[in-house]
Design a protein around this motif. Structure first.
Motif, mmCIF file in Angstrom:
data_model
loop_
_atom_site.group_PDB
_atom_site.id
_atom_site.type_symbol
_atom_site.label_atom_id
_atom_site.label_comp_id
_atom_site.label_asym_id
_atom_site.label_seq_id
_atom_site.Cartn_x
_atom_site.Cartn_y
_atom_site.Cartn_z
ATOM 1 N N THR A 195 0.944 -1.230 -0.163
ATOM 2 C CA THR A 195 -0.005 0.204 0.251
ATOM 3 C C THR A 195 1.197 1.135 -0.252
ATOM 4 N N ARG A 196 2.079 1.116 0.778
ATOM 5 C CA ARG A 196 2.753 2.549 0.807
ATOM 6 C C ARG A 196 3.887 2.502 -0.501
ATOM 7 N N ILE A 197 3.625 1.342 -1.040
ATOM 8 C CA ILE A 197 4.511 1.679 -2.596
ATOM 9 C C ILE A 197 3.966 1.801 -3.468
ATOM 10 N N GLU A 198 2.490 1.864 -3.587
ATOM 11 C CA GLU A 198 1.378 2.303 -4.611
ATOM 12 C C GLU A 198 1.390 3.690 -4.372
ATOM 13 N N ALA A 199 1.036 4.444 -2.587
ATOM 14 C CA ALA A 199 1.302 5.724 -2.378
ATOM 15 C C ALA A 199 2.823 7.243 -2.803
ATOM 16 N N LEU A 200 3.876 5.781 -2.619
ATOM 17 C CA LEU A 200 4.903 6.385 -3.608
ATOM 18 C C LEU A 200 5.131 6.893 -5.580
ATOM 19 N N ARG A 201 3.913 5.649 -5.395
ATOM 20 C CA ARG A 201 4.157 5.551 -6.862
ATOM 21 C C ARG A 201 2.829 6.933 -8.163
ATOM 22 N N GLN A 202 1.844 7.215 -6.378
ATOM 23 C CA GLN A 202 1.037 8.364 -6.815
ATOM 24 C C GLN A 202 2.082 9.194 -6.634
ATOM 25 N N SER A 203 2.222 9.112 -5.623
ATOM 26 C CA SER A 203 3.354 10.844 -5.105
ATOM 27 C C SER A 203 4.464 11.138 -6.656
ATOM 28 N N VAL A 204 5.354 10.381 -6.554
ATOM 29 C CA VAL A 204 5.797 10.349 -7.820
ATOM 30 C C VAL A 204 4.970 11.024 -9.026
ATOM 31 N N LEU A 205 3.740 10.832 -9.274
ATOM 32 C CA LEU A 205 3.022 11.201 -10.784
ATOM 33 C C LEU A 205 2.670 12.352 -10.376
ATOM 34 N N ASN A 206 2.264 12.308 -8.852
ATOM 35 C CA ASN A 206 1.653 14.352 -8.577
ATOM 36 C C ASN A 206 3.019 15.434 -9.016
ATOM 37 N N ARG A 207 4.333 14.585 -8.610
ATOM 38 C CA ARG A 207 5.058 15.860 -9.090
ATOM 39 C C ARG A 207 5.810 16.112 -9.644
ATOM 40 N N ALA A 208 5.419 14.417 -10.393
ATOM 41 C CA ALA A 208 5.810 14.796 -12.190
ATOM 42 C C ALA A 208 4.767 16.168 -13.226
ATOM 43 N N PHE A 209 3.186 16.557 -12.407
ATOM 44 C CA PHE A 209 2.596 16.433 -13.103
ATOM 45 C C PHE A 209 2.352 18.073 -12.376
ATOM 46 N N SER A 210 3.599 18.451 -11.451
ATOM 47 C CA SER A 210 3.673 19.722 -11.363
ATOM 48 C C SER A 210 4.495 20.155 -11.427
ATOM 49 N N GLY A 211 5.670 19.823 -11.997
ATOM 50 C CA GLY A 211 7.020 20.153 -12.141
ATOM 51 C C GLY A 211 7.882 19.944 -11.336
ATOM 52 N N ARG A 212 7.401 19.650 -10.332
ATOM 53 C CA ARG A 212 8.698 19.042 -8.987
ATOM 54 C C ARG A 212 9.528 17.865 -9.069
ATOM 55 N N LEU A 213 9.235 17.332 -10.683
ATOM 56 C CA LEU A 213 9.999 15.504 -10.115
ATOM 57 C C LEU A 213 11.359 16.067 -10.861
ATOM 58 N N VAL A 214 11.544 16.657 -11.576
ATOM 59 C CA VAL A 214 12.857 17.245 -13.204
ATOM 60 C C VAL A 214 12.755 18.496 -12.504
ATOM 61 N N PRO A 215 14.484 19.300 -12.782
ATOM 62 C CA PRO A 215 14.780 20.730 -12.717
ATOM 63 C C PRO A 215 14.091 20.825 -13.985
ATOM 64 N N GLN A 216 13.583 22.155 -14.526
ATOM 65 C CA GLN A 216 13.495 22.972 -15.848
ATOM 66 C C GLN A 216 15.532 23.470 -16.056
ATOM 67 N N ASP A 217 14.920 22.758 -17.240
ATOM 68 C CA ASP A 217 16.172 23.653 -18.270
ATOM 69 C C ASP A 217 15.954 25.257 -19.464
ATOM 70 N N PRO A 218 16.377 26.202 -18.874
ATOM 71 C CA PRO A 218 16.236 27.406 -19.576
ATOM 72 C C PRO A 218 16.485 27.844 -21.023
ATOM 73 N N ASN A 219 16.968 26.621 -21.556
ATOM 74 C CA ASN A 219 17.263 26.446 -22.896
ATOM 75 C C ASN A 219 15.949 25.749 -24.010
ATOM 76 N N ASP A 220 15.388 25.021 -22.469
ATOM 77 C CA ASP A 220 14.115 24.496 -23.489
ATOM 78 C C ASP A 220 12.817 25.161 -24.289
ATOM 79 N N GLU A 221 12.377 25.342 -25.339
ATOM 80 C CA GLU A 221 11.703 26.027 -25.667
ATOM 81 C C GLU A 221 10.411 25.853 -24.935
ATOM 82 N N PRO A 222 9.612 26.939 -24.808
ATOM 83 C CA PRO A 222 8.504 26.978 -23.409
ATOM 84 C C PRO A 222 7.605 26.079 -24.038
ATOM 85 N N ALA A 223 6.844 25.397 -23.550
ATOM 86 C CA ALA A 223 5.031 24.843 -24.676
ATOM 87 C C ALA A 223 4.045 25.333 -24.979
ATOM 88 N N SER A 224 4.561 26.622 -24.772
ATOM 89 C CA SER A 224 3.432 27.652 -25.371
ATOM 90 C C SER A 224 3.263 27.884 -26.904
#
Length: 520
Positions: free
Chosen positions: A470-499
């Motif tokens: 159960t804890r592992i499943e909660a960790l999976r969802q925590s990883v996904l939550n961080r991923a889709f809020s921009g907190r899982l990996v650092p941003q690169d200022p050289n990336d073309e903006p999503a817009s």
């Protein structure tokens, strides 16, 4: 939603993927074979998909969902959607496949990561929203196309999509390894449990006890004789009482017509042919039928009522409780209780469960699980997928019998273990024909005590494994939550903006699908 990084944007799923796109079928030969994916070929929660099945394209080109490598398959029907049946189609040698019509297909547009879309739609937060937007009848509810197409999601630059997917897969790989270890540990616990039960019901677990307590051993012939004499005596007494009541009624002393007691059904002994297929027992043991072990009262062995006799419309917020399969499997008889009136319970008297009855799942996954109805619990009514067994406690220990029912020899006789695969149903007729290995009552009690001591440790370990999963499943969802809020990996200022990427996609017209990297 938390504030997104500056380089991110919000968009609809239909902005970055075609939802249920059409497929130009002309390039594919009608006489060729294509990969076929039924719903069962997509595993729950992990994105695994089996594309090994093949069918002639002429048979599946109409009436099925077409897809190409890189498409995201999203189960739209209940309960498959809630269970997480989603996957990215892997590379296919002939570049096309067909499958269940109960899949939505999301085809990522150029410069969009299909895996990013997969992880978003497979997250529990998305599935939770989808569940509450389902339409249709109970049991056939589906996620509408409009919900998928119009749902908004956080959208990062393309390089960051790839970084996010790579990091998710890295972390999930570590979690998968932990799940695999825990699953192996649970399997070993199951093997140990069955090994212990096997030793118990072949007399090996208590061989030392028999050697130390010869005065407490009762020959099986004596036990059977006592059971049969006592059953006949009880029937004779009931018949005598019935005749007295009938005579009193004839004299006008009573108005109620008495019911004639029913003679106990004859029980066929365990044959030599059966014994040859069963494990050998100590000489102090015998094989008995459940009918010989059942309480001499009425309705000692029975199943729940047929659907027409107990309907959802009969449920009440209070009254006589109902017992469902989930109450037995979870050994929790206070879980999500539903009730019927006392009048309805009286109609269903044959299906009543009393304290200390053994309750068995005759359907379920797997069937054949059992639990003892607590001694402090009120009289209840079992439902259709349950079976009850009220043992005669003058001769049999209910703990011993409950353990026995879940042992491999009995499960095999019930037809639940055929080449290692669980079948779907136990009939009461089949239950009455099984042969159960039984020693004298004192040894039954000793076996129950020893199994309680050993298996309580197993139960604690199994609970700890369940908690860890159960804890592992909660960790999976925590990883996904961080991923889709921009907190899982650092941003690169050289990336073309999503817009800017979204602006290009607005002018992109659908093209012939090309092969994309899919998930294996």
């Amino acid at each position: 939603m938390t504030e997104l990084p500056k380089s991110w944007a919000e968009c609809r799923l239909s902005d970055i993927a075609e939802v249920n796109p059409s497929l130009d079928r002309c390039p594919y030969p009608q006489d060729g074979a294509v990969h076929f994916v039924p719903m069962g070929a997509v595993e729950a929660e992990n994105g695994h998909i089996d594309v090994s099945a093949m069918r002639p394209y002429s048979e599946v080109r109409k009436g099925y969902t077409a897809f190409v490598p890189g498409d995201v398959l999203f189960a739209k029907i209940t309960p498959c959607m809630e269970n997480g049946k989603m996957a990215v189609v892997p590379d296919l040698p002939n570049s096309v496949g067909c499958g269940s019509t109960e899949f939505h297909v999301l085809r990522a547009k150029e410069e969009i990561s299909p895996d990013y879309i997969y992880y978003f739609v497979s997250s529990k937060s998305f599935r939770f929203e989808a569940e509450h937007k389902m339409t249709g009848a109970v049991g056939q509810k589906r996620v509408p196309t409009s919900f998928v197409a119009e749902h908004t999601l956080p959208f990062p630059p393309l390089p960051e999509q790839h970084r996010i997917v790579a990091r998710i897969e890295e972390l999930f790989s570590e979690l998968d390894a932990s799940v695999e270890s825990l699953t192996r540990a649970r399997a070993l616990l199951g093997l140990y449990r069955q090994s212990l039960l096997k030793a118990a019901f072949q007399g090996k677990l208590t061989a030392d006890w028999r050697a130390a307590n010869p005065d407490k051993l009762e020959p099986p012939e004596t036990l059977l004789s006592r059971i049969r004499k006592e059953r006949e005596a009880r029937y004779a007494k009931a018949l005598e009482d019935w005749e007295a009541e009938a005579k009193a009624r004839a004299n006008g002393d009573v108005t109620r017509r008495p019911n004639r007691p029913r003679r106990p059904d004859p029980v066929s002994p365990v044959s030599y042919a059966e014994l040859s297929e069963l494990p050998a027992l100590p000489c102090e043991w015998a094989y008995l039928r459940p009918s010989e072990m059942a309480s001499p009262g009425n309705y000692s062995i029975g199943i729940g009522p047929f659907g027409s006799n107990l309907k959802v419309s009969d449920y009440r917020p209070a009254g006589i409780p109902l017992i469902f399969v989930k109450n037995i499997t979870r050994r929790n008889f206070g879980l999500d209780l539903k009730y019927v009136t006392e009048a309805k319970a009286a109609e269903l008297l044959a299906h009543s469960a009393e304290p200390n009855d053994i309750l068995i799942t005759k359907m379920g996954d797997p069937p054949g699980q059992c639990a003892i109805y607590p001694s402090e619990a009120p009289v209840a009514i079992i439902t259709a997928d349950c079976l009850k067994f009220r043992v005669w406690e003058e001769f049999f220990d209910r703990r011993f019998v409950a353990y026995l029912i879940e042992s491999t020899p009995v499960q095999k006789q019930l037809g639940l273990l055929v080449r290692g695969v669980a079948q779907k149903k136990i009939s009461v007729e089949r239950f009455k024909t099984i042969a159960m290995p039984v020693p004298s009552l004192p040894e039954q009690v000793e076996i129950g005590n020893r199994l309680d001591a050993c298996l309580s440790v197993v139960q604690v370990m199994d609970f700890e494994i369940t908690s860890a999963l159960t804890r592992i499943e909660a960790l999976r969802q925590s990883v996904l939550n961080r991923a889709f809020s921009g907190r899982l990996v650092p941003q690169d200022p050289n990336d073309e903006p999503a817009s800017a990427l979204l602006a290009r996609l607005q002018y992109q017209t659908p093209t012939t699908p090309i092969r994309r990297r899919g998930r294996a």
